[in-house]
Design a protein around this motif. Structure first.
Motif, short mmCIF file in Angstrom:
data_model
loop_
_atom_site.label_atom_id
_atom_site.label_comp_id
_atom_site.label_asym_id
_atom_site.label_seq_id
_atom_site.Cartn_x
_atom_site.Cartn_y
_atom_site.Cartn_z
N HIS A 111 0.84 -1.20 0.00
CA HIS A 111 0.00 0.00 0.00
C HIS A 111 0.88 1.25 0.00
O HIS A 111 1.62 1.48 0.95
CB HIS A 111 -0.90 -0.01 1.23
CG HIS A 111 -2.02 0.96 1.12
ND1 HIS A 111 -1.81 2.31 0.92
CD2 HIS A 111 -3.36 0.79 1.16
CE1 HIS A 111 -2.98 2.92 0.86
NE2 HIS A 111 -3.95 2.02 1.01
N CYS A 145 0.38 4.25 0.54
CA CYS A 145 0.19 5.27 1.56
C CYS A 145 0.73 4.84 2.90
O CYS A 145 0.97 5.67 3.77
CB CYS A 145 -1.29 5.59 1.70
SG CYS A 145 -1.98 6.06 0.14
N TYR A 146 0.88 3.54 3.11
CA TYR A 146 1.22 3.06 4.45
C TYR A 146 2.65 2.59 4.57
O TYR A 146 3.16 2.44 5.66
CB TYR A 146 0.27 1.93 4.86
CG TYR A 146 -1.14 2.41 4.99
CD1 TYR A 146 -1.40 3.72 5.34
CD2 TYR A 146 -2.21 1.57 4.77
CE1 TYR A 146 -2.69 4.19 5.45
CE2 TYR A 146 -3.51 2.02 4.89
CZ TYR A 146 -3.74 3.33 5.23
OH TYR A 146 -5.01 3.78 5.34
N ARG A 166 -1.69 4.32 -6.43
CA ARG A 166 -3.06 4.39 -5.93
C ARG A 166 -3.81 5.41 -6.77
O ARG A 166 -3.23 6.25 -7.44
CB ARG A 166 -3.10 4.80 -4.45
CG ARG A 166 -2.39 6.12 -4.12
CD ARG A 166 -3.19 7.33 -4.43
NE ARG A 166 -2.46 8.56 -4.16
CZ ARG A 166 -1.75 9.20 -5.06
NH1 ARG A 166 -1.62 8.73 -6.29
NH2 ARG A 166 -1.18 10.35 -4.75
N HIS A 186 -7.55 7.93 -6.60
CA HIS A 186 -8.77 8.35 -5.93
C HIS A 186 -9.81 8.63 -7.00
O HIS A 186 -9.46 9.12 -8.07
CB HIS A 186 -8.54 9.66 -5.18
CG HIS A 186 -7.73 9.53 -3.94
ND1 HIS A 186 -7.49 10.58 -3.10
CD2 HIS A 186 -7.13 8.46 -3.38
CE1 HIS A 186 -6.76 10.17 -2.08
NE2 HIS A 186 -6.51 8.89 -2.23
N GLU A 206 -7.87 13.97 2.98
CA GLU A 206 -6.77 13.28 2.30
C GLU A 206 -6.12 14.14 1.25
O GLU A 206 -5.31 13.66 0.49
CB GLU A 206 -7.29 12.02 1.59
CG GLU A 206 -7.44 10.81 2.48
CD GLU A 206 -6.11 10.34 3.05
OE1 GLU A 206 -5.05 10.68 2.52
OE2 GLU A 206 -6.16 9.63 4.05
N VAL A 221 -4.38 0.20 -5.24
CA VAL A 221 -5.35 0.72 -4.28
C VAL A 221 -6.26 1.77 -4.91
O VAL A 221 -5.80 2.65 -5.62
CB VAL A 221 -4.62 1.40 -3.08
CG1 VAL A 221 -5.63 1.96 -2.09
CG2 VAL A 221 -3.70 0.43 -2.38
N GLY A 277 -8.95 4.62 -3.62
CA GLY A 277 -9.48 5.31 -2.46
C GLY A 277 -10.61 6.25 -2.83
O GLY A 277 -10.62 6.83 -3.91
N ALA A 328 -12.09 9.65 -1.26
CA ALA A 328 -11.67 10.61 -0.23
C ALA A 328 -12.30 11.98 -0.43
O ALA A 328 -11.89 12.94 0.18
CB ALA A 328 -10.15 10.74 -0.25
N CYS A 340 -10.08 1.62 -0.26
CA CYS A 340 -9.94 2.36 0.98
C CYS A 340 -10.80 3.61 0.97
O CYS A 340 -11.30 4.04 -0.07
CB CYS A 340 -8.49 2.62 1.32
SG CYS A 340 -7.82 4.03 0.57
N SER A 361 -11.77 7.40 3.15
CA SER A 361 -11.30 8.42 4.07
C SER A 361 -12.49 9.25 4.52
O SER A 361 -13.31 9.65 3.69
CB SER A 361 -10.29 9.29 3.30
OG SER A 361 -9.94 10.38 4.06
N THR A 365 -9.35 5.72 6.70
CA THR A 365 -8.64 6.85 7.31
C THR A 365 -9.68 7.77 7.94
O THR A 365 -10.67 8.13 7.29
CB THR A 365 -7.85 7.65 6.26
OG1 THR A 365 -6.91 6.78 5.64
CG2 THR A 365 -7.12 8.82 6.88
N LYS A 391 -6.18 4.21 9.90
CA LYS A 391 -5.17 5.25 10.04
C LYS A 391 -5.89 6.50 10.52
O LYS A 391 -7.05 6.73 10.14
CB LYS A 391 -4.53 5.51 8.68
CG LYS A 391 -3.56 6.66 8.66
CD LYS A 391 -3.00 6.88 7.25
CE LYS A 391 -3.92 7.72 6.41
NZ LYS A 391 -3.41 8.06 5.08
N CYS A 448 -2.50 14.10 -0.98
CA CYS A 448 -2.93 13.99 -2.38
C CYS A 448 -4.30 14.62 -2.64
O CYS A 448 -5.12 14.73 -1.74
CB CYS A 448 -3.04 12.53 -2.78
SG CYS A 448 -1.84 11.48 -2.04
FE1 SF4 Z 1 -3.91 6.51 0.24
FE2 SF4 Z 1 -5.59 7.95 1.60
FE3 SF4 Z 1 -5.92 7.67 -0.95
FE4 SF4 Z 1 -6.35 5.61 0.64
S1 SF4 Z 1 -7.53 7.49 0.62
S2 SF4 Z 1 -5.23 5.61 -1.30
S3 SF4 Z 1 -4.82 5.99 2.24
S4 SF4 Z 1 -4.19 8.69 -0.03
#
Ligand code: SF4
Ligand code: SF4
Length: 299
Positions: free
Chosen positions: A18, A20-21, A31, A33, A56, A87, A89, A91, A120, A122, A144, A197, A274
């Motif tokens: 991942h 981000c981690y 990744r 979004h 995020e 990944v 996300g 967010a 994922c 956020s 997150t 997170k 990001c």
């Molecule tokens: Fe990374 Fe956050 Fe985007 Fe998930 S939501 S991919 S943890 S930047």
């Protein structure tokens, strides 16, 4: 440091790919979004809604908004061009859980079309306790939560209002509801084994001293990583915080706080804040290559 650091092996196995981690993975895995969530149920003083959610993302860039169907097409197009995509996300640009239909529809469609991509989410956490079941059902890997304070008096300086149970709350009452819901949601998720997170925005003279307390509170509820991000100062923060220009922290102040929290829980230092429609490796943004018009034109 690159690699496992202090993370327990079981968690490391889950997050090593991942970006981000894992400091190591963020050089190798990508990744993206998708900006499917326009509405928000909270007002943060550092957000003026023209921008992506600071959960995020870096304020200052407006992202395109997609339908879940457009989002899944975009994911497939990106996965073809960027094979390191691991990944997806959601967010923003608002709060994904203030747009639950769009958010969970997108997860469902992506899981069907690209089952290897991890999901994922956020969130500001206000609606989180109501959606823990849906998050587990959607097989979301990582959540997150942005928690800037656990003290409602400080919260009242950061959040002018929240919208909860069909009603607008303000001041300390609003901040207390938000804090309680964030911590409850965090605990519910970690009890189910969903990785969490916590993000905190460091705001000088507002919550900077207090974030060590936040760090302890989120660690005790099972957060595996705490990401302390600097407030990015913008001219309008002066007005919204009621101060003569709210500044962001200096690099030294940020590092001192991160050092003070180290040892309490793993502190993330490579966050790039990001955009809500970011695409690519962390630190690179290829979102301009994958516009809605471009995706639709591929039909
Ligand atoms: Fe990374 Fe956050 Fe985007 Fe998930 S939501 S991919 S943890 S930047
Ligand atoms: Fe803005 Fe995000 Fe705060 Fe909502 S939660 S007001 S979108 S920064």
């Amino acid at each position: 440091q690159a690699g496992q650091g202090d993370l327990p092996k079981t968690i490391w196995e889950k997050v090593k790919n991942h970006p981000c981690y894992s400091e190591e993975a963020h050089h190798h895995y990508a990744r993206m979004h998708v900006a499917v969530a326009p509405a928000c149920n909270v007002q943060c003083n550092y957000c003026n809604r023209k921008y992506d959610c600071a959960n995020e993302s870096r304020p200052g860039v407006v992202s395109e908004k997609l339908t879940p169907e457009q989002a899944v097409r975009k994911v497939l197009a990106v996965a073809t061009s960027i094979p390191q995509l691991t990944v997806l996300g959601i967010a923003g640009p608002g709060d994904p859980l203030a747009n639950p239909e769009k958010t969970f529809k997108t997860f469902e469609l992506v899981a069907k079309a690209a089952p290897d991509i991890k999901l994922c989410l956020s969130t500001n956490g206000l609606a989180l306790p109501d959606y823990v079941d849906s998050i587990a059902r959607a097989k979301v890997d990582h959540v997150t939560i942005t928690i800037n304070t656990i003290d409602p008096e400080i919260g009242a300086k950061i959040y002018p209002w929240i919208f909860f149970n069909h009603k607008r709350y303000t001041g300390i009452e609003a901040a207390k509801i938000l804090t309680d819901r964030q911590l409850q949601g965090l605990q519910m998720l970690t009890e189910r084994g969903i990785l969490c997170k916590v993000n905190s925005v460091m705001i000088p003279d507002i919550n900077d001293q207090h974030l060590v307390e936040v760090n302890k509170a989120v660690k005790s509820r099972g957060a595996f990583l705490h990401n302390i991000m600097p407030l990015i100062s913008a001219s309008e923060h002066g007005t919204v915080f009621g101060l003569n220009g709210q500044r962001g922290p200096t690099a030294q102040e940020l590092k001192a706080l991160q050092d003070a929290c180290e040892g309490e829980t793993n502190v993330m230092r490579h966050c790039r804040q990001c955009r809500a429609d970011a695409v690519g490796l962390l630190g690179e943004d290829r979102s301009a290559e994958f516009t809605t018009e471009g995706i639709m034109a591929m039909d």
